[in-house]
Design a protein around this motif. Structure first.
Motif, PDB file in Angstrom:
ATOM      1  N   UNK A  55       0.832  -1.192   0.000  1.00  0.00           N
ATOM      2  CA  UNK A  55       0.000   0.000   0.000  1.00  0.00           C
ATOM      3  C   UNK A  55       0.867   1.242   0.000  1.00  0.00           C
ATOM      4  N   UNK A  56       0.428   2.233  -0.713  1.00  0.00           N
ATOM      5  CA  UNK A  56       1.185   3.467  -0.794  1.00  0.00           C
ATOM      6  C   UNK A  56       0.700   4.430   0.275  1.00  0.00           C
ATOM      7  N   UNK A  57       1.623   4.947   1.062  1.00  0.00           N
ATOM      8  CA  UNK A  57       1.254   5.814   2.162  1.00  0.00           C
ATOM      9  C   UNK A  57       0.784   7.163   1.642  1.00  0.00           C
ATOM     10  N   UNK A  58      -0.019   7.843   2.448  1.00  0.00           N
ATOM     11  CA  UNK A  58      -0.520   9.163   2.071  1.00  0.00           C
ATOM     12  C   UNK A  58       0.035  10.246   2.973  1.00  0.00           C
ATOM     13  N   UNK A  59       0.957   9.900   3.859  1.00  0.00           N
ATOM     14  CA  UNK A  59       1.548  10.872   4.762  1.00  0.00           C
ATOM     15  C   UNK A  59       2.326  11.911   3.974  1.00  0.00           C
ATOM     16  N   UNK A  60       2.194  13.168   4.388  1.00  0.00           N
ATOM     17  CA  UNK A  60       2.908  14.247   3.710  1.00  0.00           C
ATOM     18  C   UNK A  60       4.398  14.107   3.975  1.00  0.00           C
ATOM     19  N   UNK A  61       5.222  14.132   2.952  1.00  0.00           N
ATOM     20  CA  UNK A  61       6.666  13.981   3.139  1.00  0.00           C
ATOM     21  C   UNK A  61       7.272  15.151   3.914  1.00  0.00           C
ATOM     22  N   UNK A  62       8.443  14.924   4.467  1.00  0.00           N
ATOM     23  CA  UNK A  62       9.128  15.978   5.222  1.00  0.00           C
ATOM     24  C   UNK A  62       9.537  17.125   4.314  1.00  0.00           C
ATOM     25  N   UNK A  63      10.040  16.816   3.111  1.00  0.00           N
ATOM     26  CA  UNK A  63      10.524  17.839   2.188  1.00  0.00           C
ATOM     27  C   UNK A  63       9.481  18.144   1.126  1.00  0.00           C
ATOM     28  N   UNK A  64       9.412  19.394   0.752  1.00  0.00           N
ATOM     29  CA  UNK A  64       8.557  19.838  -0.341  1.00  0.00           C
ATOM     30  C   UNK A  64       9.186  21.091  -0.922  1.00  0.00           C
ATOM     31  N   UNK A  65       8.655  21.558  -2.023  1.00  0.00           N
ATOM     32  CA  UNK A  65       9.115  22.838  -2.542  1.00  0.00           C
ATOM     33  C   UNK A  65       8.041  23.542  -3.329  1.00  0.00           C
ATOM     34  N   UNK A  66       8.160  24.861  -3.370  1.00  0.00           N
ATOM     35  CA  UNK A  66       7.306  25.715  -4.188  1.00  0.00           C
ATOM     36  C   UNK A  66       8.239  26.618  -4.974  1.00  0.00           C
ATOM     37  N   UNK A  67       8.127  26.562  -6.307  1.00  0.00           N
ATOM     38  CA  UNK A  67       9.084  27.296  -7.114  1.00  0.00           C
ATOM     39  C   UNK A  67      10.474  26.795  -6.823  1.00  0.00           C
ATOM     40  N   UNK A  68      11.382  27.700  -6.538  1.00  0.00           N
ATOM     41  CA  UNK A  68      12.771  27.316  -6.273  1.00  0.00           C
ATOM     42  C   UNK A  68      13.072  27.278  -4.780  1.00  0.00           C
ATOM     43  N   UNK A  69      12.045  27.285  -3.957  1.00  0.00           N
ATOM     44  CA  UNK A  69      12.230  27.284  -2.517  1.00  0.00           C
ATOM     45  C   UNK A  69      11.947  25.889  -1.961  1.00  0.00           C
ATOM     46  N   UNK A  70      12.869  25.421  -1.123  1.00  0.00           N
ATOM     47  CA  UNK A  70      12.738  24.119  -0.481  1.00  0.00           C
ATOM     48  C   UNK A  70      12.191  24.310   0.930  1.00  0.00           C
ATOM     49  N   UNK A  71      11.330  23.387   1.329  1.00  0.00           N
ATOM     50  CA  UNK A  71      10.728  23.451   2.654  1.00  0.00           C
ATOM     51  C   UNK A  71      10.885  22.104   3.351  1.00  0.00           C
ATOM     52  N   UNK A  72      10.978  22.190   4.670  1.00  0.00           N
ATOM     53  CA  UNK A  72      10.968  20.993   5.514  1.00  0.00           C
ATOM     54  C   UNK A  72       9.838  21.145   6.509  1.00  0.00           C
ATOM     55  N   UNK A  73       8.845  20.293   6.374  1.00  0.00           N
ATOM     56  CA  UNK A  73       7.632  20.413   7.182  1.00  0.00           C
ATOM     57  C   UNK A  73       7.081  21.833   7.135  1.00  0.00           C
ATOM     58  N   UNK A  74       7.091  22.401   5.939  1.00  0.00           N
ATOM     59  CA  UNK A  74       6.468  23.694   5.718  1.00  0.00           C
ATOM     60  C   UNK A  74       7.324  24.901   6.022  1.00  0.00           C
ATOM     61  N   UNK A  75       8.514  24.688   6.560  1.00  0.00           N
ATOM     62  CA  UNK A  75       9.395  25.809   6.886  1.00  0.00           C
ATOM     63  C   UNK A  75      10.524  25.897   5.858  1.00  0.00           C
ATOM     64  N   UNK A  76      10.944  27.118   5.493  1.00  0.00           N
ATOM     65  CA  UNK A  76      12.050  27.258   4.538  1.00  0.00           C
ATOM     66  C   UNK A  76      13.267  26.455   4.999  1.00  0.00           C
ATOM     67  N   UNK A  77      13.892  25.797   4.055  1.00  0.00           N
ATOM     68  CA  UNK A  77      14.954  24.851   4.411  1.00  0.00           C
ATOM     69  C   UNK A  77      16.012  24.823   3.318  1.00  0.00           C
TER      70      UNK A  77
END
Length: 636
Positions: A29-51
Motif C-alpha cells: 500500500x502506498x502511504x498518504x503521509x505528507x513527506x518531510x521535504x517539499x518545494x514551491x518554485x525554487x524554494x525548499x521546505x521541511x515540514x512547511x518551513x524554509x529549508x
C-alpha cells in the motif's frame, strides 16, 4: 514546472504516470503521509518551513562500525544538517542464493539511526547502481552475469533481480522515514543515469518500485549539471539534482532554464577526488573547494559534500575505471575529504564549517574538544615478517575445473580474487610469443615452474616473447582481478581470460583452472599448499608467497601499515583482509582502524605476488603519495 504552484510534495512530484507502471515493482500500500521535504518554485521546505540541505556523504560500508558514531559526530560538528549514503548491494548479498545480510557491519539501519540520534536528516541512495568507485558499481557479479541481460534498463531480466533485491532492502528503509519518526527525508532514483543510458521507462520503473514498497519521502534523480546529462537521466515530474565539483553557478542557470520550478541541489559536490594506482594522490585546496560551495550557497542552493569522510576500500571492494586500459582504484578512499580517513579534521573541514555556519546565520562556535584533538596513533614500530607457503604452491593446491578453453571468473562462480590456469603448450624451436586475448586484469606467467613475466590488459594482446628450445611445456597463468569496473559502458564486464591463450597464432586448448577466493576465512587460505609453515620449501624473502609476523600491543589505537620492499599483494590484520598494496603507489600506508586490533598479540599476514620483503612498519602518519591536483577539469 509552474513556479506559481503551491508547495510540491514527493507524493505529487513523483506520482505514477501512464508510462511508469508498477510491473515487477512488487506490492504494498502506498502511504498518504505528507513527506518531510517539499518545494514551491525554487524554494525548499521541511515540514512547511524554509529549508536548505547542507549535507555530507559518509558510506557505512567504508567505515568500521566501531567508528560510525565518531565519524557521524564529526560530520555534525562541521555544521551540516543531513547525512548522505549509498547502499552497496554486493556488500549485503555477495553470493547467489543467500539472503541479504543486514547485520553487524551491514546493519545500515543502525548507521541511519545513529545519524538521526546526532540530529541529522538522512538521504538514502539505494541504486541499485551506485558507482562510488566501488567494485562493480555495487552490483553483485552473480546478479548481472547473464550475458543477455541489459544492465540498467527496462529489460525484464534486469528488473527482476533488482525487484528481488528491493523486496529485501526497502523494508529496512521504510520504517526509518521521517513519516515514521525516522531521519530519512529523501531517497534517490537510480544514480547518474544520464551518463549511462536513456531508458526513461526504466527510471519510471525504478521510481514505481520504490513507491510501491513504501517509500513516501521525497524522490529525486541525480545527474551532471548540463543539458546532456539531464536529457538522459531526469524525469519531468521528479526532482532533478546535480552532481558536479565546479561551475555550480552555471549549473544553476541550466536549472533555471530547464527545471524552473525546482530548487537547485548539488547532491554530489566533489570537494576532492579519488586515486588510481600509478597516479598521483589527488588533492584539492580548501580555499578553492570552499569558494565553489559558497557560490551554491549564495544562490540559496543546497549542497552535499562528496565525500565529507571517505573512509577505506577494505578488502577487495575498490572498483576501477577504464580509459583504454584498466585503472584500478587504491585501497584508501580518503578522497582529500574534510574529515580524513582516520577521522582527523583538516583545513578543509574548518573552511567548510565556516561557510556552512555563515550560510545559516549561525555563530561559529568552537569544535568540541573531544573531536578537535586527534586520537594518538600507535607509536612507530617494526614487525618482522617470516616467509611461509610459496605463491605457486598455494595456487596449485585447490580443486581444479577442466575445460577446453580458459574459463572466466564468472564461469567459475568467482567474484573477486585470482584464478590459476594450467595447460600444456607446445613451443616452437627458439620459443614464441604467448598472447592472452581478453585478459582482465593482470597475469603472472610461469613456464615449467620458472617465472616468465607479467602481462596486463594493455600488453596481453602484443604478448610475452619467450625463448625455448621447443617442445611441450607446462604453462601456468595466475590472473588477478584488480577490481570490477564501476563506471561507464563496460560496467558488468567479467574477469579472467575471456578470449583464449595463443602461442604465436595457435590457440592452446585443454585447461585446468583453480579459483582462489581471497575473501574466504584466512585460516582456510593458509591451509592451501601446506599452510603457513615457515620452513621446508618456503620461498626465500625475495620470492612471492605468504609472509607472517606478530606484534604485541598494550592497548589498541589507530595505525598506518607500510610494507617496504614488498611489490604487490594483499594484507590481513588479525584475519581481516585490510586491502591491496602496490609499490607503484601513490598509496604507501594502509589505514588500520583501532577496532581491528586488540590488546595482546596481533598478527599480520601478507600474500605477495611479486617481490617479498622482511618487515612491516607501523607509522604514526598516513602516506597517500605525492600530491597532484584533483581533476578539476572533470569536476563540472
Amino acid at each position: 514546472m509552474n513556479a506559481a504552484l503551491p508547495a510540491v510534495t514527493a507524493e505529487r512530484l513523483s506520482g505514477d504516470d501512464s508510462n511508469g507502471g508498477s510491473q515487477g515493482a512488487g506490492t504494498g500500500a502506498r502511504a498518504t503521509t505528507v513527506p518531510a521535504l517539499s518545494f514551491a518554485g525554487r524554494k525548499l521546505y521541511r515540514h512547511g518551513r524554509p529549508h536548505r540541505i547542507i549535507a555530507g556523504a559518509i558510506h557505512y560500508f567504508r567505515v568500521h562500525p566501531g567508528q560510525w558514531e565518531d565519524r557521524i559526530a564529526r560530520l555534525a560538528a562541521m555544521g551540516v544538517n543531513t547525512l548522505d549514503t549509498y547502499v552497496a548491494w554486493n556488500f549485503h548479498q555477495p553470493n547467489k542464493g543467500q539472503a541479504p545480510d543486514f547485520s553487524g557491519w551491514r546493519d545500515f539501519a543502525r548507521f541511519i539511526t545513529l545519524a538521526g540520534d546526532a540530529g541529522l536528516d538522512v538521504i538514502v541512495r539505494p541504486g541499485p547502481y551506485i558507482c562510488a568507485e566501488w567494485d562493480n558499481g555495487g552490483f553483485p557479479a552473480w546478479a548481472v552475469s547473464d550475458a543477455g541481460m541489459v544492465l540498467r534498463s527496462s529489460d525484464p531480466r534486469f528488473t527482476a533481480v533488482v525487484a528481488d533485491w528491493f523486496d529485501a532492502l526497502l523494508p529496512v528503509i521504510t520504517p526509518l522515514q521521517a513519516a515514521n519518526g525516522g531521519p530519512v527525508v529523501a531517497v534517490q532514483i537510480e544514480n547518474e543515469y544520464g551518463s549511462y543510458g536513456d531508458d526513461a521507462e526504466y527510471l519510471r520503473w525504478n521510481r514505481a518500485a520504490l513507491q510501491s514498497r513504501g517509500i513516501t519521502e521525497m524522490l529525486f534523480t541525480a545527474d551532471g549539471g548540463t543539458d546532456y546529462f539531464l536529457d538522459g537521466g531526469s524525469l519531468p515530474d521528479t526532482w532533478a539534482t546535480a552532481t558536479l565539483g565546479s561551475r555550480g553557478d552555471e549549473a544553476d542557470a541550466v536549472w533555471q532554464r530547464r527545471r524552473p520550478g525546482e530548487p537547485f541541489f548539488n547532491v554530489e559536490f566533489w570537494n576532492g577526488w579519488f586515486d588510481h594506482w600509478t597516479e598521483n594522490h589527488h588533492t584539492r585546496g580548501a580555499a578553492d573547494a570552499t569558494a565553489e560551495v559558497r557560490k551554491i550557497l549564495d544562490l540559496d542552493g543546497s549542497v552535499c559534500l562528496y565525500m565529507a569522510h571517505g573512509g577505506t576500500n577494505f578488502g577487495l571492494t575498490s572498483g576501477c575505471n577504464h580509459d583504454g586500459v584498466i585503472q584500478p582504484t587504491v585501497t584508501s578512499y580518503d578522497s582529500d575529504a574534510p574529515i580524513g580517513e582516520d577521522g582527523r579534521l583538516t583545513l578543509k573541514f574548518h573552511a567548510m564549517r565556516e561557510a556552512f555556519f555563515a550560510a545559516e546565520g549561525r555563530e561559529l562556535t568552537p569544535v568540541p574538544e573531544a573531536l578537535a584533538r586527534p586520537a594518538a596513533p600507535l607509536p612507530a614500530s617494526v614487525i618482522e615478517l617470516a616467509p611461509g607457503t610459496g605463491l605457486l604452491e598455494m595456487a596449485r593446491a585447490g580443486g581444479a575445473v577442466t575445460s577446453v578453453k580458459p574459463l572466466s571468473f564468472g564461469e567459475l562462480g568467482l567474484d573477486r580474487g585470482m584464478v590459476h590456469y594450467t595447460a600444456t603448450a607446445v613451443l616452437p624451436p627458439g620459443g614464441g610469443t604467448i598472447r592472452l586475448r581478453g585478459l582482465h586484469d593482470r597475469a603472472y606467467l610461469w613456464i615449467d615452474g620458472v617465472p616468465a613475466g607479467v602481462l596486463t590488459d594493455g600488453t596481453a594482446g602484443s604478448g610475452l616473447k619467450v625463448e625455448h628450445s621447443g617442445g611441450p611445456v607446462v604453462l601456468e597463468i595466475l590472473v588477478e582481478n584488480q577490481g570490477r569496473i564501476n563506471y561507464g559502458p563496460l560496467l558488468g564486464q567479467d574477469k579472467g581470460i575471456l578470449g583464449g591463450v595463443l602461442v604465436n597464432q595457435r590457440y592452446i586448448f585443454h585447461w585446468e583452472q583453480r579459483a582462489l577466493n581471497l575473501e574466504r576465512p584466512l585460516e582456510e587460505l593458509l591451509e592451501l599448499g601446506g599452510g603457513a609453515a615457515l620452513a621446508g620449501g618456503a620461498p626465500p624473502p625475495a620470492g612471492p608467497g605468504w609472509f607472517h609476523g606478530e606484534h604485541h600491543l598494550a592497548e589498541p589505537a589507530d595505525t598506518f601499515l607500510a610494507l617496504p620492499g614488498f611489490g604487490k599483494g594483499f594484507v590481513w590484520v588479525n584475519g581481516f583482509l585490510l586491502g591491496r598494496h602496490w609499490e607503484v603507489g601513490p598509496q604507501v600506508t594502509l589505514y588500520v582502524p583501532a577496532p581491528l586490533l586488540r590488546a595482546g598479540t596481533n598478527r599480520v599476514s601478507v600474500l605477495e605476488l611479486e617481490r617479498g620483503g622482511t618487515r612491516a612498519e607501523l607509522r604514526e602518519e598516513p602516506e597517500l603519495g605525492a600530491a597532484g591536483p584533483a581533476h578539476v577539469e572533470d569536476l563540472g
